[in-house]
Enzyme design. Structure first.
Site, PDB file in Angstrom:
ATOM      1  N   LYS A  15       0.085   2.503   3.085  1.00  0.00           N
ATOM      2  CA  LYS A  15       0.673   3.619   2.322  1.00  0.00           C
ATOM      3  C   LYS A  15      -0.406   4.347   1.515  1.00  0.00           C
ATOM      4  O   LYS A  15      -0.563   5.558   1.633  1.00  0.00           O
ATOM      5  CB  LYS A  15       1.784   3.094   1.388  1.00  0.00           C
ATOM      6  CG  LYS A  15       2.915   2.387   2.131  1.00  0.00           C
ATOM      7  CD  LYS A  15       4.041   1.951   1.208  1.00  0.00           C
ATOM      8  CE  LYS A  15       3.680   0.863   0.222  1.00  0.00           C
ATOM      9  NZ  LYS A  15       3.319  -0.450   0.844  1.00  0.00           N
ATOM     10  N   ARG A  90      12.185   0.894  -4.192  1.00  0.00           N
ATOM     11  CA  ARG A  90      11.966  -0.438  -3.633  1.00  0.00           C
ATOM     12  C   ARG A  90      13.193  -1.318  -3.727  1.00  0.00           C
ATOM     13  O   ARG A  90      13.138  -2.472  -3.323  1.00  0.00           O
ATOM     14  CB  ARG A  90      10.871  -1.117  -4.440  1.00  0.00           C
ATOM     15  CG  ARG A  90       9.549  -1.266  -3.759  1.00  0.00           C
ATOM     16  CD  ARG A  90       8.659  -1.862  -4.818  1.00  0.00           C
ATOM     17  NE  ARG A  90       7.578  -2.597  -4.296  1.00  0.00           N
ATOM     18  CZ  ARG A  90       6.374  -2.075  -4.052  1.00  0.00           C
ATOM     19  NH1 ARG A  90       6.154  -0.805  -4.222  1.00  0.00           N
ATOM     20  NH2 ARG A  90       5.414  -2.845  -3.629  1.00  0.00           N
ATOM     21  N   ARG A 129      -8.564  -6.282   2.016  1.00  0.00           N
ATOM     22  CA  ARG A 129      -8.661  -5.439   0.818  1.00  0.00           C
ATOM     23  C   ARG A 129      -9.132  -6.243  -0.395  1.00  0.00           C
ATOM     24  O   ARG A 129      -9.821  -5.710  -1.269  1.00  0.00           O
ATOM     25  CB  ARG A 129      -7.306  -4.780   0.517  1.00  0.00           C
ATOM     26  CG  ARG A 129      -7.412  -3.698  -0.563  1.00  0.00           C
ATOM     27  CD  ARG A 129      -6.087  -3.007  -0.798  1.00  0.00           C
ATOM     28  NE  ARG A 129      -5.065  -3.962  -1.173  1.00  0.00           N
ATOM     29  CZ  ARG A 129      -3.772  -3.701  -1.157  1.00  0.00           C
ATOM     30  NH1 ARG A 129      -3.326  -2.519  -0.778  1.00  0.00           N
ATOM     31  NH2 ARG A 129      -2.921  -4.616  -1.529  1.00  0.00           N
ATOM     32  N   ARG A 135      -7.860  -6.374  -6.491  1.00  0.00           N
ATOM     33  CA  ARG A 135      -6.543  -6.343  -7.138  1.00  0.00           C
ATOM     34  C   ARG A 135      -6.074  -7.763  -7.405  1.00  0.00           C
ATOM     35  O   ARG A 135      -6.123  -8.618  -6.522  1.00  0.00           O
ATOM     36  CB  ARG A 135      -5.540  -5.641  -6.218  1.00  0.00           C
ATOM     37  CG  ARG A 135      -5.250  -4.213  -6.642  1.00  0.00           C
ATOM     38  CD  ARG A 135      -4.416  -3.492  -5.623  1.00  0.00           C
ATOM     39  NE  ARG A 135      -3.070  -4.035  -5.462  1.00  0.00           N
ATOM     40  CZ  ARG A 135      -2.120  -3.438  -4.748  1.00  0.00           C
ATOM     41  NH1 ARG A 135      -2.391  -2.294  -4.129  1.00  0.00           N
ATOM     42  NH2 ARG A 135      -0.927  -3.967  -4.644  1.00  0.00           N
ATOM     43  N   ARG A 147       5.144 -11.546  -2.348  1.00  0.00           N
ATOM     44  CA  ARG A 147       5.304 -10.096  -2.150  1.00  0.00           C
ATOM     45  C   ARG A 147       6.003  -9.813  -0.816  1.00  0.00           C
ATOM     46  O   ARG A 147       6.834  -8.911  -0.719  1.00  0.00           O
ATOM     47  CB  ARG A 147       3.944  -9.394  -2.193  1.00  0.00           C
ATOM     48  CG  ARG A 147       3.384  -9.313  -3.609  1.00  0.00           C
ATOM     49  CD  ARG A 147       1.901  -8.983  -3.616  1.00  0.00           C
ATOM     50  NE  ARG A 147       1.604  -7.655  -3.123  1.00  0.00           N
ATOM     51  CZ  ARG A 147       0.375  -7.257  -2.787  1.00  0.00           C
ATOM     52  NH1 ARG A 147      -0.641  -8.083  -2.886  1.00  0.00           N
ATOM     53  NH2 ARG A 147       0.183  -6.028  -2.363  1.00  0.00           N
TER      54      ARG A 147
HETATM   55  P1  AP5 Z   1      -3.230   0.045   1.763  1.00  0.00           P
HETATM   56  O1  AP5 Z   1      -3.186   1.473   2.187  1.00  0.00           O
HETATM   57  O2  AP5 Z   1      -3.901  -0.282   0.495  1.00  0.00           O
HETATM   58  O3  AP5 Z   1      -1.756  -0.574   1.834  1.00  0.00           O
HETATM   59  P2  AP5 Z   1      -0.465  -0.241   0.979  1.00  0.00           P
HETATM   60  O4  AP5 Z   1       0.650  -0.013   1.929  1.00  0.00           O
HETATM   61  O5  AP5 Z   1      -0.739   0.812  -0.033  1.00  0.00           O
HETATM   62  O6  AP5 Z   1      -0.240  -1.675   0.327  1.00  0.00           O
HETATM   63  P3  AP5 Z   1      -0.033  -2.130  -1.170  1.00  0.00           P
HETATM   64  O7  AP5 Z   1      -0.442  -3.564  -1.234  1.00  0.00           O
HETATM   65  O8  AP5 Z   1      -0.626  -1.169  -2.137  1.00  0.00           O
HETATM   66  O9  AP5 Z   1       1.506  -2.085  -1.267  1.00  0.00           O
HETATM   67  P4  AP5 Z   1       2.367  -2.823  -2.266  1.00  0.00           P
HETATM   68  O10 AP5 Z   1       3.658  -2.212  -1.980  1.00  0.00           O
HETATM   69  O11 AP5 Z   1       2.326  -4.295  -2.211  1.00  0.00           O
HETATM   70  O12 AP5 Z   1       1.661  -2.505  -3.686  1.00  0.00           O
HETATM   71  P5  AP5 Z   1       2.043  -1.481  -4.822  1.00  0.00           P
HETATM   72  O13 AP5 Z   1       0.798  -1.071  -5.452  1.00  0.00           O
HETATM   73  O14 AP5 Z   1       2.999  -0.478  -4.360  1.00  0.00           O
HETATM   74  O15 AP5 Z   1      -3.923  -0.787   2.960  1.00  0.00           O
HETATM   75  C1  AP5 Z   1      -4.179  -2.154   2.830  1.00  0.00           C
HETATM   76  C2  AP5 Z   1      -5.530  -2.503   3.467  1.00  0.00           C
HETATM   77  O16 AP5 Z   1      -5.479  -2.261   4.874  1.00  0.00           O
HETATM   78  C3  AP5 Z   1      -6.678  -1.641   2.954  1.00  0.00           C
HETATM   79  O17 AP5 Z   1      -7.835  -2.433   2.854  1.00  0.00           O
HETATM   80  C4  AP5 Z   1      -6.861  -0.568   4.039  1.00  0.00           C
HETATM   81  O18 AP5 Z   1      -8.163  -0.109   4.112  1.00  0.00           O
HETATM   82  C5  AP5 Z   1      -6.444  -1.306   5.291  1.00  0.00           C
HETATM   83  N1  AP5 Z   1      -5.807  -0.442   6.293  1.00  0.00           N
HETATM   84  C6  AP5 Z   1      -4.865   0.522   6.052  1.00  0.00           C
HETATM   85  N2  AP5 Z   1      -4.472   1.088   7.211  1.00  0.00           N
HETATM   86  C7  AP5 Z   1      -5.157   0.461   8.205  1.00  0.00           C
HETATM   87  C8  AP5 Z   1      -5.182   0.594   9.638  1.00  0.00           C
HETATM   88  N3  AP5 Z   1      -4.390   1.480  10.272  1.00  0.00           N
HETATM   89  N4  AP5 Z   1      -5.999  -0.225  10.343  1.00  0.00           N
HETATM   90  C9  AP5 Z   1      -6.789  -1.144   9.704  1.00  0.00           C
HETATM   91  N5  AP5 Z   1      -6.826  -1.307   8.355  1.00  0.00           N
HETATM   92  C10 AP5 Z   1      -6.013  -0.521   7.617  1.00  0.00           C
HETATM   93  O19 AP5 Z   1       2.852  -2.440  -5.836  1.00  0.00           O
HETATM   94  C11 AP5 Z   1       2.220  -3.486  -6.514  1.00  0.00           C
HETATM   95  C12 AP5 Z   1       3.229  -4.213  -7.386  1.00  0.00           C
HETATM   96  O20 AP5 Z   1       3.713  -3.324  -8.409  1.00  0.00           O
HETATM   97  C13 AP5 Z   1       4.496  -4.690  -6.669  1.00  0.00           C
HETATM   98  O21 AP5 Z   1       4.319  -5.954  -6.075  1.00  0.00           O
HETATM   99  C14 AP5 Z   1       5.493  -4.737  -7.830  1.00  0.00           C
HETATM  100  O22 AP5 Z   1       5.313  -5.869  -8.621  1.00  0.00           O
HETATM  101  C15 AP5 Z   1       5.095  -3.529  -8.660  1.00  0.00           C
HETATM  102  N6  AP5 Z   1       5.832  -2.319  -8.242  1.00  0.00           N
HETATM  103  C16 AP5 Z   1       5.313  -1.209  -7.645  1.00  0.00           C
HETATM  104  N7  AP5 Z   1       6.273  -0.311  -7.383  1.00  0.00           N
HETATM  105  C17 AP5 Z   1       7.428  -0.868  -7.822  1.00  0.00           C
HETATM  106  C18 AP5 Z   1       8.781  -0.434  -7.800  1.00  0.00           C
HETATM  107  N8  AP5 Z   1       9.149   0.749  -7.266  1.00  0.00           N
HETATM  108  N9  AP5 Z   1       9.710  -1.258  -8.339  1.00  0.00           N
HETATM  109  C19 AP5 Z   1       9.380  -2.437  -8.880  1.00  0.00           C
HETATM  110  N10 AP5 Z   1       8.118  -2.913  -8.905  1.00  0.00           N
HETATM  111  C20 AP5 Z   1       7.153  -2.137  -8.377  1.00  0.00           C
HETATM  112 MG    MG Z   2      -0.809   0.870  -2.159  1.00  0.00          MG
END
Ligand code: AP5
Ligand code: MG
Length: 191
Positions: A15, A90, A129, A135, A147
């Site tokens: 994402k 979410r 990552r 992180r 997660r």
């Molecule tokens: P990346 O693009 O970083 O993945 P992402 O989908 O953004 O994954 P996240 O881990 O950020 O999602 P998340 O939902 O767990 O975390 P968030 O910050 O939202 O890609 C990952 C890796 O893969 C990178 O190294 C990239 O380079 C590589 N990659 C990407 N595409 C690729 C490809 N095609 N091929 C090869 N490699 C590739 O949330 C964190 C925490 O915050 C949650 O756990 C929760 O506690 C809280 N939180 C956030 N939002 C909410 C909400 N709405 N409600 C409640 N709690 C929330």
């Molecule tokens: Mg992200």
């Protein structure tokens, strides 16, 4: 009409990686609730402190907190054609809150762009990552497992929610970053 795209998908689906090109190409504001929460943690705010324990456990923060963040972004950001919501909603509650926020102004979700990868690839991507970004929630296998479980239990029901609304579009996230971006742009060009 403002556009409201939801960038959906499990942890590590890509994402954040895809969001940058998407907001540039379509003049959108990127709102990542995860990134906003991490900013609160770095700033050492009271909210950040509360969020940190939950994030490090792989759990979600309370709906009201992220809903408030989203509302304040909608209110204050100007000069864009729309928003790209990354990691929000979410839960079904968050999705309903978003529908209410938008309906209050006669607006609605434009489309859900869902990037899908299998659980095994989630682990691979997050391990990769962890070596780059540092992180805290990427550091422990236990957190990553939680997660993934949180995603399946609380977030995956949104697939049905948005499918019923005719707004759900799934993209195969297992290809290269370029492949995935092309598929996303083909989809977004329709809106
Ligand atoms: P990346 O693009 O970083 O993945 P992402 O989908 O953004 O994954 P996240 O881990 O950020 O999602 P998340 O939902 O767990 O975390 P968030 O910050 O939202 O890609 C990952 C890796 O893969 C990178 O190294 C990239 O380079 C590589 N990659 C990407 N595409 C690729 C490809 N095609 N091929 C090869 N490699 C590739 O949330 C964190 C925490 O915050 C949650 O756990 C929760 O506690 C809280 N939180 C956030 N939002 C909410 C909400 N709405 N409600 C409640 N709690 C929330
Ligand atoms: Mg992200």
């Amino acid at each position: 009409m403002m556009k409201y795209f939801i960038l959906f998908g499990p942890p590590g689906a890509g994402k954040g990686t895809q969001a940058t090109a998407m907001v540039e190409a379509y003049n959108l504001r990127h709102i990542s609730t995860g990134a906003l929460l991490r900013q609160e943690i770095s700033a050492g705010s009271e909210l950040g402190l509360k969020a940190k324990a939950l994030i490090d456990a792989g759990a979600l923060v309370p709906d009201e907190i992220v809903e408030g963040m989203i509302e304040s972004e909608f209110r204050t950001v100007k000069g864009v054609d729309g928003f790209l919501l990354d990691g929000f909603p979410r839960t079904i509650e968050q999705a309903k809150a978003l529908d209410r926020m938008l309906a209050a102004n006669g607006e609605e979700v434009t489309s859900v762009v869902s990037i899908m990868i299998p659980d095994s690839m989630i682990r691979e991507r997050i391990h990769h990552r962890a070596t780059i970004e540092g992180r805290a929630d990427d550091a422990k296998d236990e957190t990553i497992s939680n997660r993934i479980a949180t995603y399946h239990n609380q977030t995956e029901p949104l697939v049905e929610y948005y499918s019923k609304a005719g707004k759900y579009n799934e993209i195969d996230g297992t290809g290269t970053i370029d492949d995935v971006r092309k598929a996303i742009f083909d989809l977004m060009d329709r809106f």
